[in-house]
Design an enzyme around this catalytic site. Structure first.
Site, mmCIF file in Angstrom:
data_model
loop_
_atom_site.group_PDB
_atom_site.id
_atom_site.type_symbol
_atom_site.label_atom_id
_atom_site.label_comp_id
_atom_site.label_asym_id
_atom_site.label_seq_id
_atom_site.Cartn_x
_atom_site.Cartn_y
_atom_site.Cartn_z
ATOM 1 N N ARG A 34 0.824 -1.223 0.000
ATOM 2 C CA ARG A 34 0.000 0.000 0.000
ATOM 3 C C ARG A 34 0.853 1.265 0.000
ATOM 4 N NH1 ARG A 34 -4.956 -2.054 3.896
ATOM 5 N NH2 ARG A 34 -6.201 -2.812 2.157
ATOM 6 N N LYS A 196 -17.997 -18.355 1.613
ATOM 7 C CA LYS A 196 -19.466 -18.452 1.679
ATOM 8 C C LYS A 196 -20.199 -17.881 0.484
ATOM 9 C CE LYS A 196 -19.776 -18.359 6.668
ATOM 10 N NZ LYS A 196 -20.097 -17.531 7.824
ATOM 11 N N GLY A 352 -9.417 -9.312 -0.496
ATOM 12 C CA GLY A 352 -8.272 -9.550 0.369
ATOM 13 C C GLY A 352 -7.558 -10.865 0.152
ATOM 14 N N GLY A 375 -12.938 -4.742 -0.140
ATOM 15 C CA GLY A 375 -14.350 -4.384 0.025
ATOM 16 C C GLY A 375 -14.783 -3.317 -0.960
HETATM 17 P P1 AMP Z 1 -13.648 -14.975 1.440
HETATM 18 O O1 AMP Z 1 -13.189 -14.000 2.477
HETATM 19 O O2 AMP Z 1 -15.126 -15.181 1.414
HETATM 20 O O3 AMP Z 1 -13.063 -14.689 0.076
HETATM 21 O O4 AMP Z 1 -13.105 -16.395 1.902
HETATM 22 C C1 AMP Z 1 -11.753 -16.672 2.039
HETATM 23 C C2 AMP Z 1 -11.589 -17.854 2.935
HETATM 24 O O5 AMP Z 1 -12.277 -18.967 2.418
HETATM 25 C C3 AMP Z 1 -10.151 -18.271 3.107
HETATM 26 O O6 AMP Z 1 -9.752 -18.038 4.418
HETATM 27 C C4 AMP Z 1 -10.174 -19.759 2.779
HETATM 28 O O7 AMP Z 1 -9.430 -20.532 3.680
HETATM 29 C C5 AMP Z 1 -11.638 -20.115 2.903
HETATM 30 N N1 AMP Z 1 -11.980 -21.305 2.110
HETATM 31 C C6 AMP Z 1 -11.757 -21.506 0.807
HETATM 32 N N2 AMP Z 1 -12.157 -22.732 0.443
HETATM 33 C C7 AMP Z 1 -12.641 -23.351 1.540
HETATM 34 C C8 AMP Z 1 -13.181 -24.647 1.811
HETATM 35 N N3 AMP Z 1 -13.290 -25.537 0.844
HETATM 36 N N4 AMP Z 1 -13.569 -24.917 3.066
HETATM 37 C C9 AMP Z 1 -13.436 -23.994 4.039
HETATM 38 N N5 AMP Z 1 -12.943 -22.760 3.846
HETATM 39 C C10 AMP Z 1 -12.539 -22.435 2.614
#
Ligand code: AMP
Length: 394
Positions: A34, A196, A352, A375
């Site tokens: 940054r 998610k 991120g 974000g």
């Molecule tokens: P996000 O912030 O929604 O982009 O999610 C990122 C997070 O999703 C990371 O910390 C990953 O470890 C987690 N992640 C990715 N794939 C999986 C999975 N198959 N099971 C559990 N967590 C996951």
């Protein structure tokens, strides 16, 4: 007004930068991305013969907490800038004004953490006015906080009706996202991963109206697999979203979007780097096992689509890339993106964790644009008006 068309000679210029950098327990900067990103704008102001007054937040201090003082990053800024800077241990008031009044042409002054004042996050008008009194020009170059209506990112702009502009970083961020959103070049492929469905649902729905290919990976893929009747064992799932997952797939079909889910997955008997692992069909995960990464066949499938794309947007890892045993799917996508970019595609990575993955695998220079604002980029892609952007344009 564009930064390149402005001459800052003899002007006192407030630059809102995003120096919210990670520090280790010895208060040393562990990633200066940054800081590097803000240098071109600072250089432009001082090369013209202006004074650059840098303002930023760092972390989430409760009042004046020393460990969040911006003095901790002075040497890192000096290293990147190649000149010494003046640090003032406040961001408003007479001490700051005196220091600015004494400054010579081409000097750089760093003010103390804006969030030492609660008024910053509250978007307080008086606080914004006090900041504005320090300068005669305002530049916003903090994309990472552009989605926040804080005093220094948005409220302050009203005090510079004709003397404000974006810095180079924000300019590049906006151009890059607009390129993906508005371009008629095809095929356009979006890769969405991460934990998610719920946190990415707005962006997925928005993208379905735009893209030719939508690739889903990461934890959210298992909700789609289960929705179609697949067996996902103990994998991450959001049961409240099964119906919505089916609706998204139906909409993708109606829009002629090529909707790709992983076909195989690396499963583990524990959420740990040392777990026992196997590769199975993604819809045939035994009970007691969970999918933590995409498999080789999925990587190949995604690769074919990515390499045929002209525009590629990536947000969210393909698996639990923080653990070495489950990083390969994410590495593969990152490398494929690098190859596609080398072959002439435009690639934009934001959010991120995908940015962390790109940095971890040293692929930053091989991607067309790696967004500095997770974000903020997502909200911009979702079509929301960002206060920090709107304040400059109005
Ligand atoms: P996000 O912030 O929604 O982009 O999610 C990122 C997070 O999703 C990371 O910390 C990953 O470890 C987690 N992640 C990715 N794939 C999986 C999975 N198959 N099971 C559990 N967590 C996951």
């Amino acid at each position: 007004m564009q930064i390149d068309n402005i001459n800052f000679e003899n002007r006192k210029v407030i630059i809102r930068v995003d120096f919210n950098v990670p520090l280790n327990k010895d208060l040393k900067v562990t990633d200066d991305t940054r800081i590097k990103a803000a240098i071109p704008t600072i250089n432009k102001v001082i090369a013209d013969g202006g004074t650059a007054i840098l303002i930023s937040h760092l972390g989430r201090p409760k009042g004046k907490e020393e460990k969040y003082s911006l003095k901790n990053i002075v040497s890192e800024i000096e290293k990147n800038l190649g000149q010494s800077i003046t640090f003032v241990n406040d961001c408003i008031g007479d001490v700051v004004k005196e220091s600015i009044a004494k400054s010579e042409k081409g000097s750089v002054i760093l003010l103390e953490n804006l969030r030492f004042y609660a008024e910053e996050k509250a978007g307080d008008v008086d606080f914004a006015k006090k900041l504005s009194e320090l300068a005669d020009f305002y530049i916003n170059d903090a994309f990472g906080t552009a989605h926040r209506a804080h005093a220094s990112t948005s409220v302050i702009a009203q005090f510079f009706p004709n003397d404000k502009c974006f810095g180079y970083l924000i300019e590049k961020e906006i151009i890059s996202v607009n390129k993906v959103l508005n371009s008629t070049e095809k095929p356009l492929t979006a890769i969405v991963g991460g934990a998610k469905v719920s946190s990415k649902i707005t962006i997925i729905e928005k993208l379905i109206d735009k893209v030719d290919n939508l690739i889903i990976g990461g934890g959210m893929a298992y909700t789609f697999v289960k929705a179609q009747g697949g067996k996902i064992g103990n994998s991450l799932v959001e049961d409240d979203y099964l119906e919505l997952a089916l609706k998204i797939m139906a909409k993708a079909k109606a829009n002629h979007v090529n909707f790709l889910l992983p076909i195989d997955t690396i499963i583990a008997d524990d959420f740990s780097n040392d777990a026992n692992t196997k590769v199975v069909n993604i819809a045939e995960i035994p009970d007691g096992w969970m999918g933590l990464d995409i498999g080789e066949k999925s990587s190949e499938l995604f690769k074919e689509t990515i390499l045929n794309s002209k525009l590629i947007l990536w947000n969210g890892p393909m698996g639990v890339f923080e653990m070495e045993a489950f990083q390969k799917g994410t590495v593969d996508v990152a490398k494929t993106l690098a190859v596609a970019t080398e072959n002439g595609a435009f690639s934009l990575v934001g959010g991120g964790d995908s940015v962390a993955a790109i940095n971890k695998f040293n692929l930053n220079s091989k991607i067309s644009h790696v967004s500095t604002g997770g974000g903020a980029m997502l909200e911009y892609l979702e079509g929301k008006q960002l206060p920090g952007i709107a304040a400059i344009l109005n």
